[in-house]
Design an enzyme around this catalytic site. Sequence first.
Site, PDB file in Angstrom:
ATOM      1  N   ASP A 221      -6.370  -7.057   3.680  1.00 12.37           N
ATOM      2  CA  ASP A 221      -7.436  -6.500   2.841  1.00 12.37           C
ATOM      3  C   ASP A 221      -8.261  -7.627   2.230  1.00 12.37           C
ATOM      4  OD1 ASP A 221      -8.910  -4.630   1.244  1.00 12.37           O
ATOM      5  OD2 ASP A 221      -7.689  -5.284  -0.457  1.00 12.37           O
TER       6      ASP A 221
ATOM      7  N   ASP B 202     -12.353  -9.312   3.356  1.00 15.11           N
ATOM      8  CA  ASP B 202     -13.537  -9.450   2.497  1.00 15.11           C
ATOM      9  C   ASP B 202     -14.091 -10.862   2.632  1.00 15.11           C
ATOM     10  OD1 ASP B 202     -13.417  -6.855   1.549  1.00 15.11           O
ATOM     11  OD2 ASP B 202     -13.586  -7.414  -0.561  1.00 15.11           O
TER      12      ASP B 202
ATOM     13  N   ASP C  52      -2.945 -18.629   1.754  1.00 12.46           N
ATOM     14  CA  ASP C  52      -3.832 -19.455   0.917  1.00 12.46           C
ATOM     15  C   ASP C  52      -4.571 -20.495   1.764  1.00 12.46           C
ATOM     16  OD1 ASP C  52      -1.296 -20.496   1.328  1.00 12.46           O
ATOM     17  OD2 ASP C  52      -1.085 -21.369  -0.676  1.00 12.46           O
TER      18      ASP C  52
ATOM     19  N   TYR D  55       0.806  -1.223   0.000  1.00 10.21           N
ATOM     20  CA  TYR D  55       0.000   0.000   0.000  1.00 10.21           C
ATOM     21  C   TYR D  55       0.839   1.271   0.000  1.00 10.21           C
ATOM     22  CZ  TYR D  55      -4.497  -2.283   0.392  1.00 10.21           C
ATOM     23  OH  TYR D  55      -5.632  -3.011   0.116  1.00 10.21           O
TER      24      TYR D  55
END
Length: 346
Positions: free
Chosen positions: A247, A251, A223, A139
């Site tokens: 991030d 979600d 993963d 970021y």
Amino acid sequence: MVSQKTNNNPSRDFAVHRIAVVGGDGIGPEVIAEALKVVDASGVKLAITNFDLGGARYLRDGEILSDPTLAELRKFDAILLGAVGTPAVAPGIIERGLLLKMRFELDLYINRRPFAGVGPGQTKPHDFIVIRENTEGPYVGEGGVLRRGTPHEIATQGSVNTAKGVERCVRYAFELAMTRKRKHVTLVHKTNVLTFAGDLWQRTFDRVAQEFPNVVTAYNHIDAACIYFVQDPQRYDVIVTDNLFGDILTDLGGAVSGGIGVASSANLNPSRSGPSMFEPVHGSAPDIAGKGVANPIAAILSAAHMLEFLGETKASEALRRACVETVSGSTIEVGDEIARRVKASI
Ligand code: IPM
Ligand code: MN
């Protein structure tokens, strides 16, 4: 400062918290209106200043988040943000210029995102918090492009991980775990491939862990963590991870915990050298803006984070309790019902 008064303070009734409100774009203003209604029902007094920021403002006069505006924001006890971004503005401009600028400039180094519920296909509930590093990683924007648009284009995008940045994030996760029943922290990374950054995260995690002998630790690759979020989310208590993994993972956390409409977040500066910022995880959802159908629960729960951080523990708990049992209806109806429950329980 007035805002530092807590519930134990006899003059608590007179404490007024100074809050900067950025409704933003799309459904942002609608859900924030409900969050403020619910806070009002809790009896906590907020002195609100509205800031007109976001994609619409940018299109009007070019302001995204200027330094003078940022200097204004620094004077508040907290910032409550709805959602920013509109399809009329190219991706990256509002995200980088407003949201990420706030996170970086105000040093909001912890992004705290709680998830609770019963996942799809699950029978037992889960209850965990993701602590996402919020000021570093990819970021930061390290990298560049050469010979853009030609067959010889080169694009690089680095990930910045500092000893200080990683340690303060990991430490926050351990301290949080100490306040929870299970006292369990999982580091999520990709140490088998990202060997430089992964090594710093793993060594820092192991070193800090030694200071917390009562906290049980675990490690998952990112993963594998995605599989566990779906198949075995009960294994988690506190998760600590880097900015980009956090991030993506949050979600998924929202998707297995009642949907993104109820996912809340706190962008914290735990050192309190400035205001922290509280926002729902969802975006501005322009497709449903103005229709009165947006779910305000994520914004209400983000306001609950804010109250907790301001020391309004009782009100914060009342907000969270009021959101446990599902409510359906329009944005306003849901807000009214939650406000009614809060009022009845305070
Ligand atoms: C989030 C959002 C932001 C992020 C975007 C809008 C820049 O997805 O808060 O999770 O990537 O952090
Ligand atoms: Mn995101």
